[in-house]
Each structure stands twice: as C-alpha cells, then as structure tokens.
Scaffold this motif. Sequence first.
Motif, short mmCIF file in Angstrom:
data_model
loop_
_atom_site.label_atom_id
_atom_site.label_comp_id
_atom_site.label_asym_id
_atom_site.label_seq_id
_atom_site.Cartn_x
_atom_site.Cartn_y
_atom_site.Cartn_z
N THR A 24 0.85 -1.19 0.00
CA THR A 24 0.00 0.00 0.00
C THR A 24 0.89 1.24 0.00
O THR A 24 1.73 1.40 0.89
CB THR A 24 -0.91 0.03 1.25
N PRO A 25 0.69 2.13 -0.98
CA PRO A 25 1.55 3.32 -1.01
C PRO A 25 1.13 4.34 0.04
O PRO A 25 -0.04 4.48 0.36
CB PRO A 25 1.33 3.86 -2.42
N VAL A 26 2.11 5.06 0.56
CA VAL A 26 1.85 6.24 1.36
C VAL A 26 1.50 7.32 0.34
O VAL A 26 2.22 7.48 -0.65
CB VAL A 26 3.09 6.63 2.20
N PRO A 27 0.40 8.05 0.53
CA PRO A 27 0.03 9.07 -0.47
C PRO A 27 1.21 10.00 -0.77
O PRO A 27 1.96 10.39 0.12
CB PRO A 27 -1.12 9.82 0.20
N GLU A 28 1.36 10.33 -2.04
CA GLU A 28 2.54 11.09 -2.46
C GLU A 28 2.56 12.52 -1.93
O GLU A 28 3.57 13.21 -2.03
CB GLU A 28 2.70 11.07 -3.97
N HIS A 29 1.47 12.97 -1.32
CA HIS A 29 1.45 14.32 -0.74
C HIS A 29 1.77 14.32 0.75
O HIS A 29 1.47 15.27 1.46
CB HIS A 29 0.09 14.98 -1.00
N PHE A 30 2.47 13.28 1.23
CA PHE A 30 2.84 13.20 2.64
C PHE A 30 3.85 14.30 2.99
O PHE A 30 4.51 14.86 2.13
CB PHE A 30 3.45 11.83 2.97
N HIS A 31 3.94 14.59 4.27
CA HIS A 31 4.94 15.50 4.81
C HIS A 31 5.80 14.72 5.80
O HIS A 31 5.30 13.82 6.47
CB HIS A 31 4.28 16.63 5.62
N PHE A 57 11.55 9.45 12.05
CA PHE A 57 10.89 10.25 11.01
C PHE A 57 9.39 10.12 11.26
O PHE A 57 8.91 9.00 11.46
CB PHE A 57 11.15 9.71 9.61
N GLN A 58 8.67 11.21 11.23
CA GLN A 58 7.22 11.13 11.33
C GLN A 58 6.63 11.55 9.99
O GLN A 58 6.93 12.64 9.49
CB GLN A 58 6.69 12.03 12.44
N LEU A 59 5.81 10.67 9.40
CA LEU A 59 5.12 10.97 8.15
C LEU A 59 3.69 11.37 8.45
O LEU A 59 3.04 10.78 9.32
CB LEU A 59 5.11 9.75 7.22
N ASP A 64 -3.09 18.83 1.63
CA ASP A 64 -2.26 19.62 0.74
C ASP A 64 -1.85 18.70 -0.42
O ASP A 64 -0.75 18.16 -0.44
CB ASP A 64 -1.04 20.10 1.55
N TYR A 65 -2.73 18.49 -1.37
CA TYR A 65 -2.54 17.47 -2.40
C TYR A 65 -1.48 17.82 -3.43
O TYR A 65 -1.05 16.97 -4.20
CB TYR A 65 -3.87 17.15 -3.07
N GLU A 66 -1.03 19.07 -3.46
CA GLU A 66 0.00 19.47 -4.41
C GLU A 66 1.40 19.33 -3.82
O GLU A 66 2.38 19.55 -4.51
CB GLU A 66 -0.24 20.92 -4.87
N HIS A 67 1.49 18.98 -2.55
CA HIS A 67 2.79 18.89 -1.86
C HIS A 67 3.54 17.63 -2.30
O HIS A 67 2.98 16.56 -2.35
CB HIS A 67 2.56 18.85 -0.34
N ARG A 68 4.81 17.77 -2.64
CA ARG A 68 5.68 16.64 -2.95
C ARG A 68 7.03 16.90 -2.31
O ARG A 68 7.66 17.93 -2.59
CB ARG A 68 5.88 16.45 -4.46
N LEU A 69 7.47 15.99 -1.48
CA LEU A 69 8.77 16.14 -0.82
C LEU A 69 9.84 15.60 -1.75
O LEU A 69 9.81 14.44 -2.15
CB LEU A 69 8.79 15.36 0.51
N LYS A 70 10.77 16.43 -2.09
CA LYS A 70 11.87 16.04 -2.97
C LYS A 70 13.06 15.56 -2.13
O LYS A 70 13.24 15.96 -0.98
CB LYS A 70 12.29 17.20 -3.87
N PRO A 71 13.91 14.70 -2.69
CA PRO A 71 15.05 14.16 -1.96
C PRO A 71 15.96 15.23 -1.35
O PRO A 71 16.40 15.08 -0.21
CB PRO A 71 15.79 13.33 -3.01
N GLY A 72 16.22 16.31 -2.08
CA GLY A 72 17.10 17.37 -1.56
C GLY A 72 16.52 18.04 -0.33
O GLY A 72 17.25 18.38 0.60
#
Length: 155
Positions: A24-31, A57-59, A64-72
Amino acid sequence: MKLSKIKEMLPTLENVEFQLENGTPVPEHFHVTEVGQINKNFIDCGGVIRNEKVVNFQLWNANDYEHRLKPGKLLNIIKLSEEKLGIEDAEIEVEYQSETIGKYDLDFNGKYFVLKNKQTACLAQDACGIPTEKQKVKLSELNSTTCCTPNSGCC
C-alpha cells in the motif's frame, strides 16, 4: 536502515516515495513533520538495563494534495537535525498514521522506501521462563530406519 544509508541514497533519487510492507503506497502528498532522535532507557523483564537510540521520522498526510517532498529537501531536513539536535547515525524508525500511530523499520526496494512492520519480543526469555520453541515434526516424515521394526530384536 541507518541514517547514513538514507543520506547516501537521497541524492540518487528523483522522488521520495514510501509504501507499507503490504504494498500500500503512502500518499505522495505526505509530509515529513519530524526528524529527531529518540532515546529509550528501560529495564527488561529479566532486570537488565537497556538503552536504545533511533532516528525518528514522522510521516503525515495533509489535505495539501500538491505537496511533494523532494530528496534534496529531506536531505536538508536531516542535515539540519544533525547540526541542531546532534542526532547520531542510528537505525531509522518511522511513525505513520493508520488506525493509530504505527512504528515501522525502514528498508528500500529499489524504488520505494518500505515501512517494515515491527514486532514486539521478550529480550530476556531465558530469565523469565519462556520455553524455547520446539521443532514440530510430522510422524510420517520420520525416517523409518531409525525406528524399531517388528521382529527386529531392537526392543
């Protein structure tokens, strides 16, 4: 997975994606709402004092459906937590909300960071009387040459 390993991997990734062990994927708009170190000092049921440290780490999923955490960005959060909090290179434990807050170990499968289910265990089984698990054997699988046969004279 240790903190040093994720720091090594992040610069090579295009995206930071998590999934549960069952796929099951964690939604891609996670923080990632927290990065820190948790120190646990305790006594086990055998009376042994133990100390454990994990990087936490707390996810969190927001609306905020437009949020995407990038690796950097995650790498910068980690570096800031090392600098300001003095966190050490320890195993990562991830907190993630399902029915309740779950705690997971972290692994990587080549694409996703995988939230691995954690299990409880007795750390002092010998001291608290828990018997070792006996191996189960089917009688039909026993080698008949090791048993007495009728009229063999072994009994």
